[in-house]
Scaffold this motif. Structure first.
Motif, PDB file in Angstrom:
ATOM      1  N   PRO A  79       0.831  -1.210   0.000  1.00 37.71           N
ATOM      2  CA  PRO A  79       0.000   0.000   0.000  1.00 37.71           C
ATOM      3  C   PRO A  79       0.863   1.257   0.000  1.00 37.71           C
ATOM      4  O   PRO A  79       1.818   1.367   0.772  1.00 37.71           O
ATOM      5  CB  PRO A  79      -0.795  -0.125   1.307  1.00 37.71           C
ATOM      6  CG  PRO A  79       0.104  -0.916   2.208  1.00 37.71           C
ATOM      7  CD  PRO A  79       0.848  -1.874   1.316  1.00 37.71           C
ATOM      8  N   VAL A  80       0.535   2.190  -0.860  1.00 35.50           N
ATOM      9  CA  VAL A  80       1.222   3.485  -0.901  1.00 35.50           C
ATOM     10  C   VAL A  80       0.405   4.540  -0.165  1.00 35.50           C
ATOM     11  O   VAL A  80       0.915   5.287   0.662  1.00 35.50           O
ATOM     12  CB  VAL A  80       1.493   3.919  -2.354  1.00 35.50           C
ATOM     13  CG1 VAL A  80       1.991   5.356  -2.427  1.00 35.50           C
ATOM     14  CG2 VAL A  80       2.497   2.967  -3.003  1.00 35.50           C
ATOM     15  N   ALA A  81      -0.895   4.593  -0.458  1.00 38.64           N
ATOM     16  CA  ALA A  81      -1.776   5.552   0.224  1.00 38.64           C
ATOM     17  C   ALA A  81      -3.221   5.156  -0.002  1.00 38.64           C
ATOM     18  O   ALA A  81      -3.569   4.537  -1.009  1.00 38.64           O
ATOM     19  CB  ALA A  81      -1.534   6.970  -0.269  1.00 38.64           C
ATOM     20  N   GLY A  82      -4.055   5.518   0.938  1.00 40.50           N
ATOM     21  CA  GLY A  82      -5.486   5.418   0.740  1.00 40.50           C
ATOM     22  C   GLY A  82      -6.003   6.725   0.156  1.00 40.50           C
ATOM     23  O   GLY A  82      -5.303   7.746   0.153  1.00 40.50           O
ATOM     24  N   LEU A  83      -7.217   6.695  -0.349  1.00 42.35           N
ATOM     25  CA  LEU A  83      -7.844   7.916  -0.849  1.00 42.35           C
ATOM     26  C   LEU A  83      -9.316   7.908  -0.462  1.00 42.35           C
ATOM     27  O   LEU A  83     -10.081   7.048  -0.904  1.00 42.35           O
ATOM     28  CB  LEU A  83      -7.717   8.029  -2.370  1.00 42.35           C
ATOM     29  CG  LEU A  83      -8.303   9.319  -2.947  1.00 42.35           C
ATOM     30  CD1 LEU A  83      -7.460  10.530  -2.546  1.00 42.35           C
ATOM     31  CD2 LEU A  83      -8.427   9.243  -4.471  1.00 42.35           C
ATOM     32  N   ALA A  84      -9.694   8.855   0.385  1.00 41.87           N
ATOM     33  CA  ALA A  84     -11.103   9.079   0.673  1.00 41.87           C
ATOM     34  C   ALA A  84     -11.658   9.974  -0.423  1.00 41.87           C
ATOM     35  O   ALA A  84     -11.039  10.964  -0.799  1.00 41.87           O
ATOM     36  CB  ALA A  84     -11.252   9.761   2.033  1.00 41.87           C
ATOM     37  N   PHE A  85     -12.827   9.612  -0.956  1.00 41.32           N
ATOM     38  CA  PHE A  85     -13.407  10.426  -2.017  1.00 41.32           C
ATOM     39  C   PHE A  85     -14.919  10.294  -1.991  1.00 41.32           C
ATOM     40  O   PHE A  85     -15.479   9.335  -1.447  1.00 41.32           O
ATOM     41  CB  PHE A  85     -12.849  10.038  -3.386  1.00 41.32           C
ATOM     42  CG  PHE A  85     -13.185   8.642  -3.839  1.00 41.32           C
ATOM     43  CD1 PHE A  85     -14.222   8.416  -4.736  1.00 41.32           C
ATOM     44  CD2 PHE A  85     -12.456   7.544  -3.383  1.00 41.32           C
ATOM     45  CE1 PHE A  85     -14.530   7.139  -5.163  1.00 41.32           C
ATOM     46  CE2 PHE A  85     -12.755   6.255  -3.803  1.00 41.32           C
ATOM     47  CZ  PHE A  85     -13.800   6.060  -4.697  1.00 41.32           C
ATOM     48  N   GLY A  86     -15.583  11.276  -2.584  1.00 39.31           N
ATOM     49  CA  GLY A  86     -17.029  11.248  -2.624  1.00 39.31           C
ATOM     50  C   GLY A  86     -17.592  12.605  -2.968  1.00 39.31           C
ATOM     51  O   GLY A  86     -16.869  13.519  -3.382  1.00 39.31           O
ATOM     52  N   TYR A  87     -18.885  12.726  -2.787  1.00 34.26           N
ATOM     53  CA  TYR A  87     -19.569  13.982  -3.091  1.00 34.26           C
ATOM     54  C   TYR A  87     -19.431  14.923  -1.894  1.00 34.26           C
ATOM     55  O   TYR A  87     -19.865  14.586  -0.786  1.00 34.26           O
ATOM     56  CB  TYR A  87     -21.034  13.708  -3.415  1.00 34.26           C
ATOM     57  CG  TYR A  87     -21.199  12.861  -4.650  1.00 34.26           C
ATOM     58  CD1 TYR A  87     -21.243  13.452  -5.908  1.00 34.26           C
ATOM     59  CD2 TYR A  87     -21.274  11.469  -4.558  1.00 34.26           C
ATOM     60  CE1 TYR A  87     -21.378  12.672  -7.050  1.00 34.26           C
ATOM     61  CE2 TYR A  87     -21.406  10.677  -5.702  1.00 34.26           C
ATOM     62  CZ  TYR A  87     -21.452  11.295  -6.950  1.00 34.26           C
ATOM     63  OH  TYR A  87     -21.568  10.524  -8.079  1.00 34.26           O
ATOM     64  N   PRO A  88     -18.820  16.066  -2.072  1.00 34.15           N
ATOM     65  CA  PRO A  88     -18.559  16.949  -0.927  1.00 34.15           C
ATOM     66  C   PRO A  88     -19.819  17.610  -0.391  1.00 34.15           C
ATOM     67  O   PRO A  88     -20.768  17.848  -1.134  1.00 34.15           O
ATOM     68  CB  PRO A  88     -17.591  17.992  -1.506  1.00 34.15           C
ATOM     69  CG  PRO A  88     -17.895  18.007  -2.972  1.00 34.15           C
ATOM     70  CD  PRO A  88     -18.285  16.599  -3.336  1.00 34.15           C
ATOM     71  N   VAL A  89     -19.800  17.902   0.907  1.00 38.56           N
ATOM     72  CA  VAL A  89     -20.903  18.633   1.522  1.00 38.56           C
ATOM     73  C   VAL A  89     -20.855  20.092   1.118  1.00 38.56           C
ATOM     74  O   VAL A  89     -21.870  20.705   0.817  1.00 38.56           O
ATOM     75  CB  VAL A  89     -20.846  18.489   3.059  1.00 38.56           C
ATOM     76  CG1 VAL A  89     -21.811  19.459   3.734  1.00 38.56           C
ATOM     77  CG2 VAL A  89     -21.178  17.054   3.462  1.00 38.56           C
TER      78      VAL A  89
END
Length: 276
Positions: free
Chosen positions: A178-188
């Motif tokens: 693993p190098v990095a995780g990424l949180a992503f989605g529709y922003p508030v």
């Protein structure tokens, strides 16, 4: 709407010659005004859109066309919860709707050698480094693509704090890490906070590396950061106490005065890499 010159001045604290570029060039403007998103709507990103973003990410540059990067989308809620717990205790991590893990993959290259009956003659540090850089490039491209379609993103390097456990959780085989995780989605909120950066006059060099008075540059940057984007809290006050002024250099020097990921080298070696 601010122009590109406004965004440059805001982020870097200095005016930069746009060389005749249209002041509203959309792609560049979106990159210059980007900021990490840590507050998402409770909504999954559709599989089709995720696939499209992965396609855009993996179209990015890769060393010698080796393609040593993989993306793992985590949909299982139990796995996601455990993964985010490993990333730390920050409250926002408990409300991430979508997470992907970007991995370096030197395994396939070694499989090619087995398939073709050839010796893998480059079993040294560069094998690990190439795969790690490949994954980082793909991560950056994914962020640019995701934000271009209205999503928000925040990389999570903290998953490397528990690299061994993350590797077990995601069933990563030898030579995949693993190098990095990424949180992503529709922003508030639609407008992210623009993090101020060091001025380009100190981080961009011509012909060779130059270093002229870094102390004053850092002091000026600290003052600017503290005035415009003060830290919500001070790091490790039980060790360092409470500072009267608390800027970027104070925060970062505190961070790396304490051990962090000191077992990562052992983890990488246990994955089969020779780091000589």
């Amino acid at each position: 709407m601010n122009s590109i010159s406004d965004e440059l001045n805001l982020r870097y604290g200095e005016l930069i010659d746009l060389h005749g570029l249209a002041a509203e060039a959309k792609v560049l403007k979106s990159m210059l005004e980007r900021g990490s998103c840590r507050l998402f709507q409770d909504r999954q990103v559709e599989p089709g859109l995720f696939g499209l973003l992965c396609a855009a990410a993996l179209a990015s540059p890769t060393k010698s066309d080796l393609q040593q990067r993989d993306i793992i989308i985590v949909r299982d809620e139990t796995i996601k919860e455990r993964l985010l717990q490993m990333a730390g205790s920050a409250a926002w991590l408990g409300k991430v709707p979508n997470i992907a893990v970007f991995c370096g993959n030197n395994r396939r290259q070694r499989q090619l050698h087995a398939l073709r009956g050839r010796t893998f003659a480059n079993d040294h540090l560069d094998a690990f480094f190439n795969a790690a850089v490949d994954a980082g490039i793909a991560l950056s491209a994914f962020v640019t693509a995701a934000e271009a379609v209205g999503l928000g993103c925040c990389p999570i390097s903290a998953i490397r704090n528990e690299a061994g456990l993350v590797s077990e959780l995601l069933a990563l085989p030898d030579h995949v890490f693993p190098v990095a995780g990424l949180a992503f989605g529709y922003p508030v909120q639609e407008t992210p906070t623009i993090s101020l950066r060091l001025p380009l006059s100190v981080t961009v060099h011509e012909d060779c590396y130059h270093e002229d008075g870094p102390e004053q540059v850092i002091t000026d940057y600290d003052t600017r950061r503290e005035a415009q984007q003060p830290y919500d809290s001070q790091r490790a006050t039980e060790v360092f106490g409470t500072a009267t002024t608390y800027g970027w250099s104070e925060d970062k020097s505190r961070q790396y005065s304490l051990p962090e990921r000191d077992a990562f080298g052992a983890f990488v070696r246990a994955k089969g890499f020779n780091l000589s």
